[in-house]
Design a protein around this motif. Structure first.
Motif, PDB file in Angstrom:
ATOM      1  N   ILE A 291       0.820  -1.227   0.000  1.00 29.35           N
ATOM      2  CA  ILE A 291       0.000   0.000   0.000  1.00 29.35           C
ATOM      3  C   ILE A 291       0.851   1.273   0.000  1.00 29.35           C
ATOM      4  N   GLY A 292       2.166   1.124   0.018  1.00 27.28           N
ATOM      5  CA  GLY A 292       3.053   2.283   0.013  1.00 27.28           C
ATOM      6  C   GLY A 292       3.720   2.487   1.364  1.00 27.28           C
ATOM      7  N   GLN A 294       5.010   5.279   2.615  1.00 26.65           N
ATOM      8  CA  GLN A 294       4.555   6.504   3.266  1.00 26.65           C
ATOM      9  C   GLN A 294       3.221   6.293   3.967  1.00 26.65           C
ATOM     10  N   ASN A 295       2.268   5.642   3.297  1.00 23.15           N
ATOM     11  CA  ASN A 295       0.953   5.398   3.893  1.00 23.15           C
ATOM     12  C   ASN A 295       1.047   4.551   5.156  1.00 23.15           C
ATOM     13  N   THR A 296       1.920   3.540   5.112  1.00 24.69           N
ATOM     14  CA  THR A 296       2.070   2.654   6.265  1.00 24.69           C
ATOM     15  C   THR A 296       2.633   3.402   7.464  1.00 24.69           C
ATOM     16  N   LYS A 298       2.625   6.668   7.976  1.00 26.50           N
ATOM     17  CA  LYS A 298       1.739   7.761   8.376  1.00 26.50           C
ATOM     18  C   LYS A 298       0.548   7.270   9.189  1.00 26.50           C
ATOM     19  N   TRP A 299      -0.169   6.263   8.669  1.00 23.15           N
ATOM     20  CA  TRP A 299      -1.436   5.870   9.283  1.00 23.15           C
ATOM     21  C   TRP A 299      -1.274   4.805  10.359  1.00 23.15           C
ATOM     22  N   GLY A 406       3.574  12.991   5.495  1.00 24.38           N
ATOM     23  CA  GLY A 406       2.906  13.312   4.234  1.00 24.38           C
ATOM     24  C   GLY A 406       3.812  14.023   3.248  1.00 24.38           C
ATOM     25  N   LYS A 409       7.558  12.180   0.022  1.00 24.76           N
ATOM     26  CA  LYS A 409       7.167  11.568  -1.245  1.00 24.76           C
ATOM     27  C   LYS A 409       8.400  11.154  -2.040  1.00 24.76           C
TER      28      LYS A 409
END
Length: 428
Positions: A291-292, A294-296, A298-299, A406, A409
């Motif tokens: 899922i990426g 950065q997403n992992t 961050k969330w 965020g 990138k």
């Protein structure tokens, strides 16, 4: 030969680069030897006659050299290569440990304990974090999240699990000092597998080999933050990652005792937290590749830790003395702590090949600094804001880290955003 090929394919499928597999095993055994005394050395030295303050200062000095060594690990890999960097870590560990155990402890010579234990602190970051840099260079990008997940699995498994279990057995069988001496055997075994049995070839980037070039490489480990601000953000996020881990033990057990959770029960919960953490190091390594990264981070990492940090304060008031509830929240917090794992894949991918080592140096420095930041926050603010305030400060740092993540990138994502923006502008 056929079996070996199949084994290699299996390792690659589960996320371990097959050409580095023996290195992973070596780090596991090395960290087991390095960490076998962490859970008991301070109370042992206090029992032998040191004050609590002296034992605390000794550990602080050890942490200083860990932070310095962690920063040096990345730039040294790019300067002299991972094998020589790891070998230097092994030598510093052996020298410091031998003097610490052989001369300083038997005579309780505090003046000698400090420098020898500090020298020992240079060892494992140069060894383990240099191997992490090696992984980032020699692993395909699509596999890198899983590969660093496995690194943190063997690192934490050796340092916090195998070392502790081995010590509990060895101390009863041999005693404290003989157990410390056996650490040398384990780090040598680990180094043998990581440096000798591991045959992977690492080629240094094309750079000048003179002294001025090496000095520039070391300087690059600092200046990269100015040239690539994203690396500095990643370093900050890495500090926040484990700051609470080193802050919680100083005040949270006292608060939970008032809520009906005894200190003994808390220690069992703390152990459960890191069982969850070790397991989810792998899970989030896999998820990050899906899922990426950065997403992992961050969330699941930053936002998840922030949420469960606050719940660790409020839910024990609602469910007074309910060990299951506190243990479940602790388990989930430990799992989310592993959500930061992909940052070890994300950070070197933010820069070009020539700067990966410098980027990892900043990230590794963050890993060392969190040892100080957590206790420092408690020292500065606890008397002013009490437990509730501390939990909001730590939770707030996680939420800030979520926002900052965020901005992390990848170059291709930033380029895509620019292209999309230009396209939208042209339409208008």
């Amino acid at each position: 030969m056929r079996d070996l090929t199949q084994t290699g394919s299996f390792l690659d499928r589960i996320g371990i680069p097959s050409h580095l597999a023996w290195g992973y095993f070596g780090v596991l055994i090395f960290m087991m030897g390095d960490g076998l005394e962490l859970a008991w050395i301070s109370p042992y030295l206090v029992d032998q006659g040191l004050t609590v303050q002296q034992a605390s200062f000794l550990t602080t000095c050890y942490g200083v050299t860990i932070a310095i060594s962690a920063w040096l690990s990345g730039v040294l890999v790019e300067s002299i290569g991972p094998r020589k960097t790891m070998l230097s870590g092994l030598i510093l560990y052996l020298v410091g440990h031998s003097l610490f155990v052989g001369l300083a402890i038997p005579t309780l010579n505090y003046g000698l304990m400090i420098p020898t234990y500090a020298i020992r602190g240079f060892g494992y970051p140069l060894f383990a974090y240099a191997f992490l840099v090696w992984i980032t260079y020699r692993t395909p990008q699509h596999q890198l999240g899983k590969a660093v997940g496995w690194f943190w699995f063997v690192f934490t498994g050796g340092l916090s699990v195998l070392g502790a279990y081995y010590s509990s057995f060895s101390i009863n069988l041999f005693g404290h000092i003989p157990t410390l001496w056996t650490a040398i055997l384990w780090v040598l075994v680990g180094a043998f597998f990581a440096l000798v049995v591991n045959k992977d070839k690492f080629e240094l980037p094309e750079k000048k080999s003179d002294n001025s070039s090496k000095s520039k490489e070391l300087l690059n480990g600092i200046t990269i933050v100015k040239r690539e601000p994203k690396v500095g953000i990643a370093g900050f996020v890495r500090v926040v990652n484990q700051a609470a881990q080193y802050a919680f033990p100083l005040f949270l057990p006292i608060y939970l005792a008032d809520q009906g959770v005894s200190t003994t029960v808390w220690l069992n919960i703390w152990g459960t937290i890191f069982i969850a953490n070790i397991a989810f190091n792998l899970i989030f390594g896999y998820l990050g590749d899906k899922i990426g990264w950065q997403n992992t981070v961050k969330w699941f990492g930053a936002f998840g830790c922030g949420l469960f940090t606050l719940m660790l304060f409020y839910l024990p008031q609602v469910f007074t003395g309910n060990v299951f509830v506190v243990g479940t929240i602790g388990f989930l917090w430990g799992a989310c702590l592993a959500g930061f794992v992909p940052i070890s894949a994300l950070t070197p991918s933010l820069v070009g090949d020539g700067d990966k080592g410098a980027a990892m140096s900043i990230l590794n420095l963050g890993a060392g600094l969190c040892v100080f930041v957590g206790p420092a926050l408690v020292t500065l603010f606890y008397d002013l804001v009490d437990t509730q305030g501390m939990m909001w400060i730590l939770g707030g740092l996680y939420f800030i880290a979520a926002i900052l993540t965020g901005f992390l990138k990848l170059p291709e994502e930033s380029q895509k955003d620019k292209s999309t923006g230009e396209g939208a502008h042209s339409v208008v």
